[in-house]
Structure formats: C-alpha cells, structure tokens
Scaffold this motif. Structure first.
Motif, PDB file in Angstrom:
ATOM      1  N   LEU A 168     -15.690  90.444  79.591  1.00 50.39           N
ATOM      2  CA  LEU A 168     -15.701  90.007  78.203  1.00 50.39           C
ATOM      3  C   LEU A 168     -17.057  90.282  77.567  1.00 50.39           C
ATOM      4  N   PRO A 169     -17.080  90.563  76.250  1.00 52.22           N
ATOM      5  CA  PRO A 169     -18.360  90.741  75.569  1.00 52.22           C
ATOM      6  C   PRO A 169     -19.007  89.396  75.276  1.00 52.22           C
ATOM      7  N   ALA A 170     -20.302  89.420  75.097  1.00 56.29           N
ATOM      8  CA  ALA A 170     -21.052  88.221  74.692  1.00 56.29           C
ATOM      9  C   ALA A 170     -21.196  88.219  73.178  1.00 56.29           C
ATOM     10  N   ASP A 171     -21.248  87.016  72.622  1.00 52.62           N
ATOM     11  CA  ASP A 171     -21.551  86.853  71.202  1.00 52.62           C
ATOM     12  C   ASP A 171     -23.073  86.845  71.081  1.00 52.62           C
ATOM     13  N   LEU A 172     -23.621  87.921  70.553  1.00 52.50           N
ATOM     14  CA  LEU A 172     -25.072  88.054  70.420  1.00 52.50           C
ATOM     15  C   LEU A 172     -25.484  88.022  68.957  1.00 52.50           C
ATOM     16  N   SER A 173     -24.725  87.292  68.156  1.00 52.41           N
ATOM     17  CA  SER A 173     -24.996  87.241  66.714  1.00 52.41           C
ATOM     18  C   SER A 173     -26.211  86.383  66.363  1.00 52.41           C
ATOM     19  N   ASP A 174     -26.651  85.502  67.270  1.00 46.12           N
ATOM     20  CA  ASP A 174     -27.820  84.663  66.989  1.00 46.12           C
ATOM     21  C   ASP A 174     -29.087  85.448  67.331  1.00 46.12           C
ATOM     22  N   ARG A 175     -29.465  86.336  66.436  1.00 44.46           N
ATOM     23  CA  ARG A 175     -30.617  87.217  66.649  1.00 44.46           C
ATOM     24  C   ARG A 175     -31.920  86.425  66.781  1.00 44.46           C
ATOM     25  N   ASN A 176     -32.019  85.299  66.062  1.00 42.77           N
ATOM     26  CA  ASN A 176     -33.235  84.477  66.163  1.00 42.77           C
ATOM     27  C   ASN A 176     -33.410  83.912  67.565  1.00 42.77           C
ATOM     28  N   ALA A 177     -32.314  83.416  68.156  1.00 42.56           N
ATOM     29  CA  ALA A 177     -32.391  82.881  69.521  1.00 42.56           C
ATOM     30  C   ALA A 177     -32.771  83.987  70.508  1.00 42.56           C
ATOM     31  N   LEU A 178     -32.204  85.162  70.340  1.00 40.91           N
ATOM     32  CA  LEU A 178     -32.537  86.281  71.221  1.00 40.91           C
ATOM     33  C   LEU A 178     -34.008  86.677  71.072  1.00 40.91           C
ATOM     34  N   SER A 179     -34.506  86.674  69.843  1.00 40.09           N
ATOM     35  CA  SER A 179     -35.918  87.007  69.606  1.00 40.09           C
ATOM     36  C   SER A 179     -36.845  85.978  70.242  1.00 40.09           C
ATOM     37  N   ARG A 180     -36.498  84.687  70.097  1.00 41.00           N
ATOM     38  CA  ARG A 180     -37.327  83.630  70.706  1.00 41.00           C
ATOM     39  C   ARG A 180     -37.319  83.763  72.225  1.00 41.00           C
ATOM     40  N   LEU A 181     -36.150  84.021  72.799  1.00 37.07           N
ATOM     41  CA  LEU A 181     -36.048  84.181  74.251  1.00 37.07           C
ATOM     42  C   LEU A 181     -36.878  85.371  74.711  1.00 37.07           C
ATOM     43  N   SER A 182     -36.730  86.494  74.051  1.00 38.70           N
ATOM     44  CA  SER A 182     -37.487  87.685  74.427  1.00 38.70           C
ATOM     45  C   SER A 182     -38.991  87.433  74.353  1.00 38.70           C
ATOM     46  N   ALA A 183     -39.423  86.761  73.299  1.00 37.59           N
ATOM     47  CA  ALA A 183     -40.856  86.484  73.114  1.00 37.59           C
ATOM     48  C   ALA A 183     -41.399  85.538  74.187  1.00 37.59           C
ATOM     49  N   ALA A 184     -40.554  84.679  74.748  1.00 43.59           N
ATOM     50  CA  ALA A 184     -40.993  83.711  75.755  1.00 43.59           C
ATOM     51  C   ALA A 184     -41.108  84.320  77.150  1.00 43.59           C
ATOM     52  N   LEU A 185     -40.551  85.509  77.336  1.00 43.00           N
ATOM     53  CA  LEU A 185     -40.518  86.124  78.662  1.00 43.00           C
ATOM     54  C   LEU A 185     -41.695  87.064  78.874  1.00 43.00           C
ATOM     55  N   PRO A 186     -42.133  87.203  80.128  1.00 42.78           N
ATOM     56  CA  PRO A 186     -43.261  88.093  80.431  1.00 42.78           C
ATOM     57  C   PRO A 186     -42.828  89.561  80.406  1.00 42.78           C
ATOM     58  N   GLN A 187     -43.812  90.421  80.451  1.00 45.90           N
ATOM     59  CA  GLN A 187     -43.566  91.869  80.489  1.00 45.90           C
ATOM     60  C   GLN A 187     -43.367  92.303  81.934  1.00 45.90           C
ATOM     61  N   VAL A 188     -42.203  91.989  82.470  1.00 48.36           N
ATOM     62  CA  VAL A 188     -41.835  92.361  83.838  1.00 48.36           C
ATOM     63  C   VAL A 188     -40.466  93.043  83.797  1.00 48.36           C
ATOM     64  N   PRO A 189     -40.059  93.715  84.876  1.00 46.64           N
ATOM     65  CA  PRO A 189     -38.773  94.413  84.875  1.00 46.64           C
ATOM     66  C   PRO A 189     -37.588  93.480  84.605  1.00 46.64           C
ATOM     67  N   VAL A 190     -36.559  94.071  83.980  1.00 43.31           N
ATOM     68  CA  VAL A 190     -35.323  93.361  83.661  1.00 43.31           C
ATOM     69  C   VAL A 190     -34.185  94.012  84.436  1.00 43.31           C
ATOM     70  N   ILE A 191     -33.356  93.181  85.068  1.00 43.86           N
ATOM     71  CA  ILE A 191     -32.146  93.653  85.744  1.00 43.86           C
ATOM     72  C   ILE A 191     -30.995  92.781  85.268  1.00 43.86           C
ATOM     73  N   SER A 192     -29.788  93.331  85.331  1.00 44.67           N
ATOM     74  CA  SER A 192     -28.623  92.538  84.947  1.00 44.67           C
ATOM     75  C   SER A 192     -27.449  92.854  85.854  1.00 44.67           C
ATOM     76  N   SER A 193     -26.480  91.982  85.792  1.00 48.41           N
ATOM     77  CA  SER A 193     -25.162  92.263  86.336  1.00 48.41           C
ATOM     78  C   SER A 193     -24.636  93.502  85.626  1.00 48.41           C
ATOM     79  N   ASP A 194     -23.614  94.125  86.166  1.00 43.55           N
ATOM     80  CA  ASP A 194     -23.026  95.295  85.525  1.00 43.55           C
ATOM     81  C   ASP A 194     -21.928  94.933  84.528  1.00 43.55           C
ATOM     82  N   LEU A 195     -21.658  93.637  84.321  1.00 47.33           N
ATOM     83  CA  LEU A 195     -20.645  93.224  83.354  1.00 47.33           C
ATOM     84  C   LEU A 195     -21.233  93.250  81.941  1.00 47.33           C
ATOM     85  N   ASP A 196     -20.426  93.647  80.974  1.00 40.35           N
ATOM     86  CA  ASP A 196     -20.874  93.884  79.606  1.00 40.35           C
ATOM     87  C   ASP A 196     -21.663  92.729  79.008  1.00 40.35           C
ATOM     88  N   ARG A 197     -21.222  91.499  79.224  1.00 40.05           N
ATOM     89  CA  ARG A 197     -21.912  90.362  78.600  1.00 40.05           C
ATOM     90  C   ARG A 197     -23.346  90.218  79.092  1.00 40.05           C
TER      91      ARG A 197
END
Length: 189
Positions: free
Chosen positions: A23-52
């Motif tokens: 299933l896809p994720a609802d990523l419409s809350d761009r402000n929340a995504l920006s705050r989350l990204s800003a709180a994280l360090p500059q280190v590698p990112v990995i994810s599951s292979d599922l779309d969400r």
C-alpha cells in the motif's frame, strides 16, 4: 556505540492486517516530513522495499546517502490474514490472531510468519548495516529491534506506541556485543 534512527513510514489509513501488501503511504503532510528530515543526522538511509517505506525514505532523505532497499526490513507477513479486517476473520481465525499477538513467539498466521521469524529476519538485516543508519520501515520491524534494546519478552516492545512518521532511536554496540539501549521511543517532530 552506534545509533539507529528507526522511522515508521507515513500512514496508510488501512484498517486491516497490512504486512506485505504494498500500500502507498499518505505523505501529504509535507511540514511533518520536513521537520522529521531536519531532526535526523546526515547518515545513510535504508528502507524496506515496500512502497510506503521507500516513498517515506525518499521524502526525508535530503542529501543523505541512500542504501539499497532491503526486503528483510518488510513488515510481518500476515499470510491468509493479509489485507483483511478483524471483522472479516472467522471466530477461529480471531482466536488464532489473539494468540499471535498475546503470546508472540512461534505462533503464526496461516501462510505467514511468527514473531520469532520476523525478529530473526530483522536482526539479520540490522547486523549488516553500517554503524550509523536511518531505517525507514514498519511498526513490526521497529518493535523487533526495540525488543532487543529493551530486553525481555516481546510484549514489552509490543506495548509501545509507534506512530506513523515517528522516530525511535536505538544505540548499539559496534563490536557485535549484545549491548543495545533504547535512547528514545516514538518521537514526533
């Protein structure tokens, strides 16, 4: 010690057993995504292979290095319960589902995987990661890693709330030792 930042993917709004259903994720809350990204360090990112998880990782990645998607970071496989609502399960299936969640271990959904299988899969993926990593995955994956950090029975991790787009932080020993520690659980930015 190194640190893992465990990010649960954006919300799916599904009211069913959603494990390997893509299933896809609802990523419409761009402000929340920006705050989350800003709180994280500059280190590698990995994810599951599922779309969400992939799309959530893409949304918070910024200029961080991206590691290949890892199917071992998928959610629990719910087998024949996959994408079904609790109310759609028969009485017997509901009793079996209660056993899977009330006594996590080797009990599993028909055609799915047990807590122990999920945990082994996720622990193997974590062992292959570089020291400092952001993992964008699923609630079950985060709880499996959290169980190791909290110690004790799976119920201790399963009792935690893991909201969509939250961050759980785990410190782990770099020398392969069993020493893991939960530095923060379910932070929302």
């Amino acid at each position: 010690m190194s640190r893992l930042w465990l990010i649960r993917h954006g919300p799916t709004h599904a009211k069913a057993f959603v494990g390997w259903t893509d299933l896809p994720a609802d990523l419409s809350d761009r402000n929340a995504l920006s705050r989350l990204s800003a709180a994280l360090p500059q280190v590698p990112v990995i994810s599951s292979d599922l779309d969400r998880a992939v799309k959530t990782a893409d949304a918070i990645m910024g200029t961080r290095p991206r590691l290949s998607h890892d199917p071992r970071l998928r959610e629990t496989h719910f087998g024949s319960w996959e994408n079904r609502k609790w109310s759609d399960l028969s009485t017997t299936e509901q009793e079996d589902a209660r056993a899977v969640f009330d006594t996590p271990g080797d009990t599993r959904p028909p055609g799915g995987e047990s807590w122990n299988q999920l945990s082994a899969r996720v622990q193997a993926a974590a062992a292959d990661l570089p020291g400092e990593t952001i993992i964008v995955a699923h609630m079950g994956v985060i709880m499996a890693l959290l169980q190791r950090a909290l110690g004790g029975a799976p119920q201790r991790a399963l009792a935690q709330t893991i909201d969509p787009m939250s961050c759980t932080i785990i410190d782990r020993a770099d020398n392969g030792a069993a020493s893991w520690h939960a530095a923060g659980i379910n932070h929302l930015y």
